[in-house]
Scaffold this motif. Structure first.
Motif, short mmCIF file in Angstrom:
data_model
loop_
_atom_site.label_atom_id
_atom_site.label_comp_id
_atom_site.label_asym_id
_atom_site.label_seq_id
_atom_site.Cartn_x
_atom_site.Cartn_y
_atom_site.Cartn_z
N VAL A 1 0.86 -1.19 0.00
CA VAL A 1 0.00 0.00 0.00
C VAL A 1 0.89 1.23 0.00
N SER A 2 0.29 2.41 -0.01
CA SER A 2 1.06 3.65 0.01
C SER A 2 1.42 4.04 1.44
N GLN A 3 2.45 4.84 1.59
CA GLN A 3 2.84 5.30 2.93
C GLN A 3 1.74 6.13 3.59
N PRO A 4 1.06 7.04 2.85
CA PRO A 4 -0.05 7.78 3.49
C PRO A 4 -1.16 6.85 3.99
N SER A 5 -1.34 5.69 3.34
CA SER A 5 -2.35 4.74 3.81
C SER A 5 -2.00 4.21 5.19
N VAL A 6 -0.69 3.98 5.44
CA VAL A 6 -0.25 3.51 6.75
C VAL A 6 -0.52 4.58 7.80
N THR A 7 -0.26 5.84 7.45
CA THR A 7 -0.52 6.95 8.39
C THR A 7 -2.01 7.03 8.71
N ARG A 8 -2.85 6.95 7.67
CA ARG A 8 -4.30 7.01 7.90
C ARG A 8 -4.77 5.82 8.73
N PHE A 9 -4.15 4.68 8.53
CA PHE A 9 -4.48 3.49 9.32
C PHE A 9 -4.20 3.74 10.80
N ALA A 10 -3.04 4.32 11.10
CA ALA A 10 -2.70 4.60 12.50
C ALA A 10 -3.70 5.56 13.12
N VAL A 11 -4.10 6.58 12.37
CA VAL A 11 -5.07 7.56 12.86
C VAL A 11 -6.43 6.88 13.09
N ALA A 12 -6.80 5.97 12.19
CA ALA A 12 -8.07 5.25 12.34
C ALA A 12 -8.11 4.43 13.62
N LEU A 13 -6.94 4.01 14.10
CA LEU A 13 -6.86 3.23 15.34
C LEU A 13 -6.83 4.12 16.58
N GLY A 14 -6.80 5.46 16.35
CA GLY A 14 -6.83 6.38 17.48
C GLY A 14 -5.49 6.97 17.87
N PHE A 15 -4.46 6.78 17.04
CA PHE A 15 -3.14 7.32 17.34
C PHE A 15 -2.91 8.62 16.56
N ASP A 16 -1.96 9.43 17.05
CA ASP A 16 -1.66 10.70 16.38
C ASP A 16 -1.00 10.47 15.02
N GLY A 17 -0.35 9.35 14.87
CA GLY A 17 0.32 9.01 13.62
C GLY A 17 1.02 7.68 13.76
N TYR A 18 1.76 7.28 12.73
CA TYR A 18 2.41 5.97 12.78
C TYR A 18 3.47 5.87 13.88
N PRO A 19 4.29 6.92 14.13
CA PRO A 19 5.28 6.80 15.21
C PRO A 19 4.64 6.46 16.56
N ALA A 20 3.47 7.05 16.85
CA ALA A 20 2.78 6.73 18.11
C ALA A 20 2.29 5.29 18.10
N LEU A 21 1.80 4.83 16.96
CA LEU A 21 1.36 3.43 16.86
C LEU A 21 2.55 2.49 17.06
N ARG A 22 3.68 2.81 16.45
CA ARG A 22 4.85 1.93 16.58
C ARG A 22 5.34 1.88 18.03
N ARG A 23 5.32 3.00 18.72
CA ARG A 23 5.71 2.99 20.14
C ARG A 23 4.77 2.09 20.93
#
Length: 280
Positions: free
Chosen positions: A50-72
């Motif tokens: 998928v695209s990198q922006p899709s990963v960012t939107r995925f993290a936000v959909a889970l309730g995180f500020d962005g992918y770095p917060a999801l990874r932490r």
């Protein structure tokens, strides 16, 4: 309940309405739970296709500020065992494929620690006469294997392993003759015809029980009860040991719910012996 990294990731995604692209990312993360906490958003996007922006939107959909917060968060709830992953790298591709299937079976065993979904599926399948069993393309062998054994304990099993214009007719016929449930095996790559068929079957009043490779598979939204069993992806063509075994488990649960299953098996054995059907 299991406390493995994959199980904790699965729990993280439950309860969220995910788009098909987001389900693809979630499925990829569950399959690679040991390494995902160490991947960048670009690496995860490449792994999931998928695209990198899709990963960012995925993290936000889970309730995180962005992918770095999801990874932490992932490093806290699903810590990777990198030493074990490095040890697996020492095996050749054939060994890795076998080890991957062993891990898939381990995940299936963890899921079956709660037998309630399988037992409920068994009751639904036992109560449906006739019982249509659907599996197209890659899933046809799973459906055929289930139907072969199910016919020895169930009075009327209808195998649906060919698509086309007759498929809806055969489901309509089963429904008009008393079918209340449909069992579907759905494996990658998921044919659009399977999704359309399940949507129509539910609309016509059938309860859909599905064995799929993931809780995020495209058929998830068209199933009343979905039980996941991961497939192996280490070879050129997917391997499906876990879905096959789950099919046998469902057979056991269905037989347990059929009051005359044992009598049917004994009658078959007697007929087979009389005909000399098998070599002892």
């Amino acid at each position: 309940m299991s406390d493995s990294p994959a199980a904790r990731l699965q729990k993280l995604f439950e309860g969220h309405r995910l788009t098909p692209t987001q389900r693809r990312i979630a499925h990829c993360m569950v399959r690679g739970a040991a390494e995902v906490p160490f991947l960048s958003s670009v690496e995860l996007a490449e792994l999931a296709g998928v695209s990198q922006p899709s990963v960012t939107r995925f993290a936000v959909a889970l309730g995180f500020d962005g992918y770095p917060a999801l990874r932490r968060h992932l490093r806290e709830v699903a810590p990777a065992e990198r030493a074990e992953a490095a040890q697996e790298d020492a095996h050749n591709e054939y060994q890795q494929a076998v080890l991957g299937e062993i891990e898939n079976l381990r995940r299936l065993a963890e899921m079956l620690a709660d037998p309630a979904p399988v037992q409920e599926a068994g009751r639904l399948l036992a109560a449906s006469t006739p019982l249509p069993v659907l599996g197209l393309r890659a899933a046809s062998s799973q459906a055929r294997g289930f139907a072969y054994f199910a016919a020895k304990v169930h009075p009327d099993v209808r195998l649906l392993d060919e698509g086309g214009s007759m498929l809806d007719d055969r489901i309509d016929a089963a429904r008009s003759e008393g079918a209340t449930a449909l069992l579907c095996f759905a494996l990658p790559r998921h044919p659009r015809e399977v999704v359309d068929t399940l949507e129509r079957a539910r609309r016509d009043g059938l309860t859909v029980v599905t064995v799929a490779d993931s809780a995020f598979a495209p058929v998830a939204g068209h199933s009343d009860l979905l039980i996941p069993a991961p497939v192996g992806t280490g070879l050129a063509f997917d391997t499906a040991c876990a879905p096959m075994l789950l099919g046998r488990v469902l057979l056991e649960a269905m037989a347990d719910a059929l009051p005359d299953a044992q009598a049917r098996l004994e009658a078959f054995d007697a007929r087979a012996a009389a005909r000399g059907l098998f070599v002892e």
